[in-house]
Design a protein around this motif. Structure first.
Motif, PDB file in Angstrom:
ATOM      1  N   ILE A 134      -0.247  41.603  55.951  1.00 45.01           N
ATOM      2  CA  ILE A 134      -0.388  41.920  54.528  1.00 45.01           C
ATOM      3  C   ILE A 134       0.577  43.064  54.205  1.00 45.01           C
ATOM      4  CG2 ILE A 134      -1.964  42.751  52.746  1.00 45.01           C
ATOM      5  CD1 ILE A 134      -4.228  41.413  54.263  1.00 45.01           C
ATOM      6  N   PRO A 135       1.504  42.852  53.274  1.00 48.66           N
ATOM      7  CA  PRO A 135       2.604  43.821  53.096  1.00 48.66           C
ATOM      8  C   PRO A 135       2.230  45.131  52.421  1.00 48.66           C
ATOM      9  CG  PRO A 135       2.829  42.001  51.536  1.00 48.66           C
ATOM     10  CD  PRO A 135       1.699  41.643  52.459  1.00 48.66           C
ATOM     11  N   HIS A 136       1.180  45.156  51.599  1.00 53.36           N
ATOM     12  CA  HIS A 136       0.847  46.364  50.843  1.00 53.36           C
ATOM     13  C   HIS A 136      -0.588  46.793  51.136  1.00 53.36           C
ATOM     14  CE1 HIS A 136       4.514  45.823  48.482  1.00 53.36           C
ATOM     15  NE2 HIS A 136       4.162  44.568  48.317  1.00 53.36           N
ATOM     16  N   ILE A 137      -0.780  48.083  51.423  1.00 59.86           N
ATOM     17  CA  ILE A 137      -2.112  48.644  51.648  1.00 59.86           C
ATOM     18  C   ILE A 137      -2.339  49.793  50.671  1.00 59.86           C
ATOM     19  CG2 ILE A 137      -3.595  49.902  53.252  1.00 59.86           C
ATOM     20  CD1 ILE A 137      -2.374  48.379  55.527  1.00 59.86           C
ATOM     21  N   THR A 174      -0.285  53.273  49.915  1.00 62.00           N
ATOM     22  CA  THR A 174      -0.470  54.082  48.707  1.00 62.00           C
ATOM     23  C   THR A 174      -1.869  54.689  48.740  1.00 62.00           C
ATOM     24  OG1 THR A 174       0.984  52.623  47.430  1.00 62.00           O
ATOM     25  CG2 THR A 174      -0.490  54.061  46.180  1.00 62.00           C
ATOM     26  N   TYR A 175      -1.974  55.971  48.447  1.00 60.45           N
ATOM     27  CA  TYR A 175      -3.246  56.683  48.485  1.00 60.45           C
ATOM     28  C   TYR A 175      -3.703  57.002  47.062  1.00 60.45           C
ATOM     29  CZ  TYR A 175      -1.814  57.365  53.340  1.00 60.45           C
ATOM     30  OH  TYR A 175      -1.395  57.168  54.627  1.00 60.45           O
ATOM     31  N   ILE A 176      -4.975  56.650  46.729  1.00 60.93           N
ATOM     32  CA  ILE A 176      -5.523  56.899  45.399  1.00 60.93           C
ATOM     33  C   ILE A 176      -6.926  57.481  45.538  1.00 60.93           C
ATOM     34  CG2 ILE A 176      -6.174  55.888  43.181  1.00 60.93           C
ATOM     35  CD1 ILE A 176      -4.175  53.663  43.669  1.00 60.93           C
ATOM     36  N   PRO A 177      -7.170  58.699  45.022  1.00 59.53           N
ATOM     37  CA  PRO A 177      -8.532  59.260  45.021  1.00 59.53           C
ATOM     38  C   PRO A 177      -9.291  58.725  43.809  1.00 59.53           C
ATOM     39  CG  PRO A 177      -7.004  60.864  44.103  1.00 59.53           C
ATOM     40  CD  PRO A 177      -6.176  59.648  44.474  1.00 59.53           C
ATOM     41  N   LEU A 178     -10.539  58.302  44.005  1.00 63.93           N
ATOM     42  CA  LEU A 178     -11.268  57.728  42.877  1.00 63.93           C
ATOM     43  C   LEU A 178     -12.779  57.829  43.073  1.00 63.93           C
ATOM     44  CD1 LEU A 178     -12.285  54.728  44.040  1.00 63.93           C
ATOM     45  CD2 LEU A 178      -9.913  54.153  43.633  1.00 63.93           C
ATOM     46  N   GLU A 203      -3.214  50.379  37.452  1.00 68.07           N
ATOM     47  CA  GLU A 203      -1.774  50.542  37.212  1.00 68.07           C
ATOM     48  C   GLU A 203      -0.964  50.133  38.436  1.00 68.07           C
ATOM     49  OE1 GLU A 203      -1.992  54.301  34.046  1.00 68.07           O
ATOM     50  OE2 GLU A 203      -1.497  54.642  36.170  1.00 68.07           O
ATOM     51  N   HIS A 204      -1.456  50.503  39.605  1.00 72.48           N
ATOM     52  CA  HIS A 204      -0.743  50.132  40.832  1.00 72.48           C
ATOM     53  C   HIS A 204      -0.795  48.625  41.062  1.00 72.48           C
ATOM     54  CE1 HIS A 204       0.953  50.556  44.835  1.00 72.48           C
ATOM     55  NE2 HIS A 204      -0.045  49.833  45.313  1.00 72.48           N
ATOM     56  N   LEU A 205      -1.969  48.032  40.845  1.00 70.80           N
ATOM     57  CA  LEU A 205      -2.107  46.588  41.039  1.00 70.80           C
ATOM     58  C   LEU A 205      -1.211  45.816  40.076  1.00 70.80           C
ATOM     59  CD1 LEU A 205      -5.990  46.275  41.473  1.00 70.80           C
ATOM     60  CD2 LEU A 205      -4.250  46.229  43.271  1.00 70.80           C
TER      61      LEU A 205
END
Length: 417
Positions: A134-137, A174-178, A203-205
């Motif tokens: 899977i190319p994106h994490i 990519t790191y996202i705090p939520l 937004e990233h998706l």
């Protein structure tokens, strides 16, 4: 409009189902009757809030236990992109379900509970994600509201996961705090975390690049699903080979090779629903007509002659074992690659992977449920395949129990042994 398939993974109670529910709720992708149903089901909650996890946890046993058991699929779209969401179970007992759900995804959201950081299931699911190519994490650091939206906690977890990603050779992270419960940085930007300047999850998706989704630039591969041979006076010369182009492009006049027989011919016509085309590409389902009569049946693989795959009776593969019965050297199974099936035996277990340390343990003669290992199989007849890391369509395979016909293993083929 682009289509993105993504999976949510992580440990139990990290909030995967709630995150998906929040994503659907805040993006206004829930039908009125769905919303009314989960509002009724949430009335017993002490805080009076809507239980967004009910949007994906539909089985009675899931609702009773508060966990996800089976893979759930949800569909939604925004003005920029269409999405298929795969909600995977977090419990170790259902790791095999996660493998099944992730096999066709282009992005994985790995949830990490901000209170606990990187745990065993984080490592296990990240390993599976890397093995599946899977190319994106996206590392979604959830429940930030329970650690007072601390930037230091966020940074520490980023450092932990970066070390893990380096070991797995994963580059696109990519790191996202939520906070999925409150909606912080899911669809709307959080006012509680002004120190975070990156995109929200949605937004990233919506903007993550989707490159070579169906492998149009890869070598042409066409597993034959059905031979069409109408027995009518009007179509007595008609013979077509139906299937789905899994990668690459085919053109009228291309020289092709049929595997495993090795017979050669050229493409005389390409047909879709009675319409003839000069060119077809993945993932189109077509009927191919050849210029000469060749012995072809379901399970054969038609490829362009200028780019042949590997053909061998012995193959190395990474295995995720999915059955309660032990996997042992000498056991016999049915190996399926695309539409092709052949009997095989286990020749060797090269090593077993430790999901915590990623160390390789050799001298292993059996595997248990959810174990991952590098193995060598001997097949009754040569199989044609590409390395999984180069072509997921022809590099993925399954093992089937001969007596029960149950799928017992997922394979990422590596090469000729």
């Amino acid at each position: 409009m682009d289509l993105l398939r993504f999976i949510t993974a992580g440990s139990v109670d990290d909030g995967k189902s709630t995150l998906i529910g929040r994503l659907l709720y805040d993006s206004k992708s829930i039908l009125v009757d769905q919303l009314e149903a989960i509002e009724r089901a949430s009335k017993s909650r002490d805080d009076g809030e809507i239980d967004l996890a009910l949007l994906t946890d539909g089985l009675r046993s899931e609702r009773e236990q508060g966990i996800t058991i089976d893979v759930a699929y949800r569909y939604f779209q925004t003005p920029k992109r269409k999405f298929i969401i795969v909600d995977a179970p977090g419990h170790i007992q259902y790791t095999r379900n996660m493998v099944t759900g992730a096999s066709n995804c282009q992005l994985a959201i790995v949830l990490v509970d901000a209170r606990h950081g990187v745990v065993e299931q984080t490592r296990r699911h990240s390993l599976i994600t890397s093995l599946l190519g899977i190319p994106h994490i996206v590392v979604a650091i959830n429940k930030m509201d329970l650690v007072d939206f601390s930037q230091d906690v966020y940074s520490d977890i980023c450092i932990q996961y970066a070390d893990l990603a380096k070991k797995l050779n994963v580059k696109q992270v990519t790191y996202i705090p939520l906070s999925a419960l409150n909606g912080d940085n899911v669809v709307d930007r959080s006012v509680a975390m002004p120190w975070y300047e990156g995109p929200t999850l949605l937004e990233h998706l919506e903007t993550v690049p989707l490159t070579n989704d169906f492998g149009v630039q890869l070598p042409g591969r066409f597993p034959v699903q059905y031979v069409i041979r109408p027995q009518t006076a009007e179509l007595h010369d008609y013979r077509g080979y139906a299937g789905k182009i899994t990668s690459g492009t085919f053109q009228k006049g291309d020289a092709i090779t049929v595997l495993p027989s090795g017979e050669t011919s050229t493409i005389d016509a390409i047909e879709i629903a009675g319409t003839h085309l000069d060119t077809a590409e993945a993932p189109q389902s077509v009927v191919l007509h050849l210029s000469s009569d060749v012995d072809i049946s379901r399970g054969d693989l038609i490829v362009r002659s200028d780019a042949l795959p590997t053909s061998s009776p012995t193959v190395e593969a990474m295995l995720c074992w999915m059955d309660t019965k032990e996997f042992k050297v000498g056991n016999k199974y049915v190996l399926q690659v695309g539409t092709s099936r052949t009997r095989c035996s286990v020749r060797e277990i090269a090593y077993k992977l430790n999901v915590n340390t990623y160390e390789e343990t050799e001298d292993v003669d059996s595997l248990k449920l959810n174990d991952m290992a590098k193995i060598v199989l001997r097949t009754a007849q040569p199989i044609s395949f590409d390395a999984y890391q180069q072509n997921r369509a022809t590099g993925g395979a399954i093992l089937i129990d001969e007596t029960s016909n149950v799928t017992v293993g997922a394979l990422m083929l590596i090469g000729e042994a």
